[in-house]
Structures are given as C-alpha cells and as structure tokens.
Motif scaffolding. Sequence first.
Motif, PDB file in Angstrom:
ATOM      1  N   ALA A 381       0.834  -1.204   0.000  1.00 48.49           N
ATOM      2  CA  ALA A 381       0.000   0.000   0.000  1.00 48.49           C
ATOM      3  C   ALA A 381       0.871   1.257   0.000  1.00 48.49           C
ATOM      4  CB  ALA A 381      -0.931   0.001   1.206  1.00 48.49           C
ATOM      5  N   GLU A 382       1.920   1.279   0.798  1.00 43.37           N
ATOM      6  CA  GLU A 382       2.824   2.430   0.851  1.00 43.37           C
ATOM      7  C   GLU A 382       3.566   2.604  -0.477  1.00 43.37           C
ATOM      8  OE1 GLU A 382       3.704   4.697   3.895  1.00 43.37           O
ATOM      9  OE2 GLU A 382       1.599   4.148   3.624  1.00 43.37           O
ATOM     10  N   ASN A 486      -3.657  -3.378   9.306  1.00 47.04           N
ATOM     11  CA  ASN A 486      -4.115  -1.990   9.307  1.00 47.04           C
ATOM     12  C   ASN A 486      -5.227  -1.883   8.255  1.00 47.04           C
ATOM     13  OD1 ASN A 486      -4.548   0.761   8.866  1.00 47.04           O
ATOM     14  ND2 ASN A 486      -2.401   1.297   9.056  1.00 47.04           N
ATOM     15  N   PRO A 487      -6.492  -1.768   8.668  1.00 45.71           N
ATOM     16  CA  PRO A 487      -7.587  -1.752   7.691  1.00 45.71           C
ATOM     17  C   PRO A 487      -7.444  -0.638   6.650  1.00 45.71           C
ATOM     18  CG  PRO A 487      -8.449  -2.042   9.908  1.00 45.71           C
ATOM     19  CD  PRO A 487      -6.996  -1.714  10.053  1.00 45.71           C
ATOM     20  N   ARG A 488      -6.862   0.490   7.054  1.00 44.07           N
ATOM     21  CA  ARG A 488      -6.696   1.598   6.109  1.00 44.07           C
ATOM     22  C   ARG A 488      -5.829   1.173   4.919  1.00 44.07           C
ATOM     23  NH1 ARG A 488      -9.393   5.120   4.105  1.00 44.07           N
ATOM     24  NH2 ARG A 488      -8.567   4.203   2.215  1.00 44.07           N
ATOM     25  N   GLN A 489      -4.771   0.432   5.192  1.00 45.04           N
ATOM     26  CA  GLN A 489      -3.883  -0.020   4.120  1.00 45.04           C
ATOM     27  C   GLN A 489      -4.544  -1.099   3.266  1.00 45.04           C
ATOM     28  OE1 GLN A 489      -1.911   2.259   3.941  1.00 45.04           O
ATOM     29  NE2 GLN A 489       0.104   1.787   4.824  1.00 45.04           N
ATOM     30  N   ALA A 490      -5.322  -1.969   3.904  1.00 44.60           N
ATOM     31  CA  ALA A 490      -6.037  -2.999   3.145  1.00 44.60           C
ATOM     32  C   ALA A 490      -7.077  -2.370   2.221  1.00 44.60           C
ATOM     33  CB  ALA A 490      -6.706  -3.988   4.106  1.00 44.60           C
ATOM     34  N   ILE A 491      -7.702  -1.297   2.663  1.00 46.32           N
ATOM     35  CA  ILE A 491      -8.645  -0.566   1.805  1.00 46.32           C
ATOM     36  C   ILE A 491      -7.899   0.072   0.638  1.00 46.32           C
ATOM     37  CG2 ILE A 491     -10.184   1.441   1.713  1.00 46.32           C
ATOM     38  CD1 ILE A 491     -10.938   0.798   4.645  1.00 46.32           C
ATOM     39  N   MET A 495      -8.443  -4.521  -0.953  1.00 50.78           N
ATOM     40  CA  MET A 495      -8.630  -5.849  -0.374  1.00 50.78           C
ATOM     41  C   MET A 495      -9.896  -5.897   0.473  1.00 50.78           C
ATOM     42  SD  MET A 495      -6.089  -7.825   2.250  1.00 50.78           S
ATOM     43  CE  MET A 495      -4.778  -7.797   1.042  1.00 50.78           C
ATOM     44  N   LEU A 496     -10.127  -4.844   1.245  1.00 49.21           N
ATOM     45  CA  LEU A 496     -11.326  -4.713   2.066  1.00 49.21           C
ATOM     46  C   LEU A 496     -12.165  -3.559   1.533  1.00 49.21           C
ATOM     47  CD1 LEU A 496      -9.869  -5.114   5.692  1.00 49.21           C
ATOM     48  CD2 LEU A 496     -11.019  -6.849   4.293  1.00 49.21           C
ATOM     49  N   PRO A 497     -13.470  -3.579   1.737  1.00 47.76           N
ATOM     50  CA  PRO A 497     -14.342  -2.520   1.210  1.00 47.76           C
ATOM     51  C   PRO A 497     -14.043  -1.171   1.844  1.00 47.76           C
ATOM     52  CG  PRO A 497     -15.554  -3.954   2.718  1.00 47.76           C
ATOM     53  CD  PRO A 497     -14.244  -4.611   2.469  1.00 47.76           C
ATOM     54  N   ASP A 498     -14.310  -0.120   1.100  1.00 45.62           N
ATOM     55  CA  ASP A 498     -14.034   1.240   1.545  1.00 45.62           C
ATOM     56  C   ASP A 498     -15.129   1.691   2.498  1.00 45.62           C
ATOM     57  OD1 ASP A 498     -13.051   3.759   1.858  1.00 45.62           O
ATOM     58  OD2 ASP A 498     -12.860   4.201  -0.279  1.00 45.62           O
ATOM     59  N   LEU A 499     -14.959   1.350   3.777  1.00 48.58           N
ATOM     60  CA  LEU A 499     -15.922   1.663   4.832  1.00 48.58           C
ATOM     61  C   LEU A 499     -15.211   2.413   5.952  1.00 48.58           C
ATOM     62  CD1 LEU A 499     -17.761  -1.790   5.069  1.00 48.58           C
ATOM     63  CD2 LEU A 499     -18.669   0.310   4.061  1.00 48.58           C
ATOM     64  N   PRO A 500     -15.951   3.090   6.830  1.00 46.11           N
ATOM     65  CA  PRO A 500     -15.322   3.734   7.984  1.00 46.11           C
ATOM     66  C   PRO A 500     -14.490   2.730   8.777  1.00 46.11           C
ATOM     67  CG  PRO A 500     -17.610   4.409   7.800  1.00 46.11           C
ATOM     68  CD  PRO A 500     -17.418   3.316   6.795  1.00 46.11           C
ATOM     69  N   LEU A 563     -15.361   2.516  -6.593  1.00 46.52           N
ATOM     70  CA  LEU A 563     -15.687   1.676  -5.440  1.00 46.52           C
ATOM     71  C   LEU A 563     -14.846   2.042  -4.220  1.00 46.52           C
ATOM     72  CD1 LEU A 563     -15.917  -1.795  -7.246  1.00 46.52           C
ATOM     73  CD2 LEU A 563     -17.823  -0.399  -6.427  1.00 46.52           C
ATOM     74  N   PHE A 564     -13.768   2.809  -4.454  1.00 45.26           N
ATOM     75  CA  PHE A 564     -12.856   3.171  -3.371  1.00 45.26           C
ATOM     76  C   PHE A 564     -12.602   4.680  -3.408  1.00 45.26           C
ATOM     77  CE2 PHE A 564     -12.213  -1.266  -4.263  1.00 45.26           C
ATOM     78  CZ  PHE A 564     -12.052  -1.841  -3.003  1.00 45.26           C
ATOM     79  N   PRO A 565     -13.602   5.471  -3.075  1.00 45.21           N
ATOM     80  CA  PRO A 565     -13.481   6.925  -3.182  1.00 45.21           C
ATOM     81  C   PRO A 565     -12.418   7.529  -2.272  1.00 45.21           C
ATOM     82  CG  PRO A 565     -15.486   6.318  -2.010  1.00 45.21           C
ATOM     83  CD  PRO A 565     -14.940   5.065  -2.601  1.00 45.21           C
ATOM     84  N   SER A 566     -12.053   6.837  -1.179  1.00 45.26           N
ATOM     85  CA  SER A 566     -11.068   7.398  -0.249  1.00 45.26           C
ATOM     86  C   SER A 566      -9.630   7.122  -0.666  1.00 45.26           C
ATOM     87  CB  SER A 566     -11.295   6.834   1.159  1.00 45.26           C
ATOM     88  OG  SER A 566     -10.916   5.472   1.225  1.00 45.26           O
ATOM     89  N   VAL A 567      -9.446   6.354  -1.756  1.00 41.87           N
ATOM     90  CA  VAL A 567      -8.106   5.956  -2.175  1.00 41.87           C
ATOM     91  C   VAL A 567      -7.643   6.804  -3.356  1.00 41.87           C
ATOM     92  CG1 VAL A 567      -6.654   4.056  -2.989  1.00 41.87           C
ATOM     93  CG2 VAL A 567      -8.536   3.597  -1.378  1.00 41.87           C
TER      94      VAL A 567
END
Length: 571
Positions: A381-382, A486-491, A495-500, A563-567
Amino acid sequence: MLLVGVLLHYLFPLLSLPEKRAGFFDDGGLSLLKSFPLVSLVPVKAIQPSLHDNTADLDRLKSALTESLPEQLRRCSCSIRIPFACMAKIAASFRAAGFAGYAVVQYEYDRLVLVDFVAEQPELLPALALDLGSTHLEATLLDLLTDKALARNAALNRQVSHGADILSRMHFAERKKGGGNEREGEGLAVLQDAVIASINELLDELCRETGVRPEDVQAVSVSGNTTMVHLLLGLSPRHICREPYIPLVNAPDPFLAREIGLKLHKQARVWVLPGRGSYFGGDLISGILATGLDQTEKICMLIDVGTNAEVVMGNNEWLIACAGAAGPALEGGVARMGMRAAAGAVEHVAIDRENWQLSWRSIGGGPPLGLCGSGLIDLVAELYLARIVDLRGKFQAAFPGQSAEHKRFVEERLLELDGEQVFQVVVAGEAGNKEPVVLSQLDLDAMMRSKAAMYAILVTLIGQVGVEFSDLHRISVAGAFGKHINPRQAITLGMLPDLPLSTFEPVGNSSLRGAEMILLDHAAFERSQEIARKITYIELNVNQEFMIRFSGSRFIPHTDPGLFPSVSSFR
C-alpha cells in the motif's frame, strides 16, 4: 439470487456463565439451571444400604445422582450411563467414600455419562481447548470449576515436515504402503501420528506449567479446518479437493481421546466443532460463536484469513458463508521473505513521502527476519501511494513529475538481486539473519492475486443476498492477520471494502475462543451444531461470478476506482 433472509432458523442464545460453580450448581444450590460445562462435578449423598434397602451400589449412585440434578434435568428424564470400563472403579470409590462425595459426569446430548467418583471436591477439573492450525497448534488448559484459563501455549504442528500447505498434505496422505491401490494410505497414518504427537507434547507442556497431570484432563475440544480435522481423525481428505468437494464428515460425534492416542483421562472425550463444507470448518464456526454473529440483529461479517480466506455474513435470522484461496500470500506464506505473524516478522511499514524515508516495526521489537501478512499489506500500500508500484502491481522506477529526492529513494531501494528486481525493506546489517528483507516482483504478483481473491470473495458473498457493504454494521477480522492488519492499508489496496475504519474489529484467535466456549457451556456446543445447520454455504470453486469479480479486482485498488473513493488513484 439466493434469498437466504427468508429461511427459518432457530436461535440458541448462549447462557451467561456463573462466577464460580461446583458443576451444575450455582453456589451449590438446586435453584435454576444455568450453563454448565461438558464435564461437571455434582455433589451426591446417598442413603446408606441396609437390610431394608438392598439396592445395588451403582444403582444407588445413579438414583442419588438423579435426585441431585437440577430440576430441569430431572423433569426431562435425563438418563445416566456408566461406561463398563468405569464400573469397578466407581463402585469401589463410592463405597469407600461412605456413599457420599462428588460424581464426575460428562454431558452427552440427552444423557449424562458418569465417569468417576471422588470423596472430596478436587481443586481443579481441567480440560483442554485446542485450535488445530495447519502450521501451529494453540491450546488453553481450562479449569471447568471456575472457568479460568490455567495456561495457554502454542507449538509447531509436526505435519509441516510432510507438507507446508494443506494441498501438499492431501497428496502426502494418499501415499501407499505398497503398489496396489487397495492398500491403506501410509501417508495418512504418518500425518495423524504427527499431529497427535504434537498435541500430546503441547498438553505435557501446559501440564508442567500448571502442575496438572495429563491423565486428569477430562475433555478436549478441537477447532480446525475440515482437512485438519480429517487428518486428526485418520480420515482420508481425498474428496475434499476433488469435485464435488464433499468431505467424509462435517460434524464428528464425540469419541474417547484414547481412541486416537491422546494421553488424557481414560474416559476423556474429544468434542470437535462442526464444519459446513470442504473449505468451511469448525474454526469458522468457532469464530461465529466467539463474535456472537449468530445472535446479532444487525447484519455483520466475519473474516478469518489463514490457509484460506473464510467469510461468513448474517445475523440471528440467517447466515451465508464461503471460502477461497486468498490466505497464503496474506499470511506471508508465498512471499520470498514471508513468514507468519510471530517474533521477528515485520508487521508495519511506513514511507515518509515528504522526506522520503522508510520505517518499519517488527513483532517483538527484535531484528526482522521477514514479512508477515500485515507487513506485506502495509508495504505494498505504501509503495502504491509512493508510486513505486503502479495500479497493475508492477514496480516502476520513474514517472513524469517525479522529484529528485523521490528518485534517489527509489534508486537506493529498488535493486537487482539474484537476477530479479526487488524492493529492499530492511538492509542486511539490520536484519536478524544478516540477509536483507526484500519484496520481489513475484511476491507482488502473489499479493495481487490474494488481495483480488479476498475482495472478490466479499463481493460475491454480499451479492448472494442483495445487500451492500454499507449495510454491514460490523466486520470482525479474526486471527493473527486481524490482530496486526491496518484496515486503512487494506482498503488502499482494494482488499477490504471502503468503509469507515470503525466498522472493522480485530477479534484475535476466535477459533481457540470458540473451543473454550463449548467446554465451559454445553449450550455453546449445541449452538455450534445449530449454526452449522443454518449456514448456507456457497462453493466458490464452481462460481462464475467469483471468477469475473476476481479478474476485475486485480488492480489497485480496482478496475472501478469509484468503489474506493477514499483511495488516491494514479491513472
């Protein structure tokens, strides 16, 4: 579309455990029946025999025990059985104690099994809860009188010497003693002996820590994936990996531990948590128990990443589940420098994109030996956010607009090693084995497949019941993977859905916790059986929707960045 939500199911809530108990009793009384363990201690006082009462000793004991049971059990005419092997010893102990003492009884569905009788209440009533992992075993020695954990430890599963992964062990199990196909599989016996020896060694270690004798351990509960359970029981896993992927058993009945060579009390039984399919075993049923997923009103999800990625979703009305091969790379088992989440594994990586410096953290704080799953996710992710890895998961040394500092950072880290391009995470001088910790392109490719499989599994599952990720109240992430990720990195990787981030909850070793729960409460074991019956299991090996979604997920974060607006998207 599968309408799972309209299925009718029953709910077996887990009864609260008393603070302290003497078996079935709350503070020794005969009031209300509360939860009781699979093995319990019941105080008994019988009328002394006389010329006017010639009832036989064991019949007298059964009658007195029945009168000592809580009213609910007496009302339902719960039968009592004494195994033949115990008769002489129990009869002698009962008479020697003056026909009063404590009966050791096992819960067995609609009856009780009387396995011992003692004059005085023992200090402990030990039992073993076991997480039957493919690489490591983890176990807790419990006291069923107080519900307390006496000790917890882990050990290597000796089967690893015959195959590092489940598939290779399946092939090993089919090895024959002779040339004919009619001969029994020698490999299967070798694998069973290996895991039994591992369990006995782990039990011995726990007993040394606590001063408990192995022969005093009254029961063992086992939570593991379907293949591992088959190998433990000496059952062929041949059909698990062959279409139509049907195991020999999903819910083994309890059996004596000594029948498979476990060195516990002679009448100790093995209670195996039920599975639901070839790739959905008792370890995930344990996770459902531990998280209370089957009792919540809101829709929740449980993700357990190990050898496979196993996912279940639902609430107290319905449950749907599936599993897929997304685990090995996430565990670190595929990467060149991959390792499990243990001491020396790099679990966290960060790149300062202003000063272009890399930092890492290892489990235990010692010199790093490799990358575990969370460290691998952090790193990739980094690297993506630093534009050193592109959306296809490929290394790139340069791109338009790159600063001089950025370019120097890449030149120092992106190297040629043994003829392939690698990114150096830890230099040789700082590593525990004096070899640099690196990430290769082959590692990246494996990671991309695993992350794509993970997301495709999740999308396929929610698609079966017509819900959205936003409908999920909680996503519990189990195991060492869930503890360190770290869920933030998986998002970021898709890998994981873009959720809070508050949606994601690490739950630790839920497999072991479920095994502990069924020992401490018979209702939890009954609940595990009901969970297994109510789950609708989706077989991904023949699911075309999964394959289509898998292909679409092999980009960072996805072929559809919406699908991943925060990325951040670099396209």
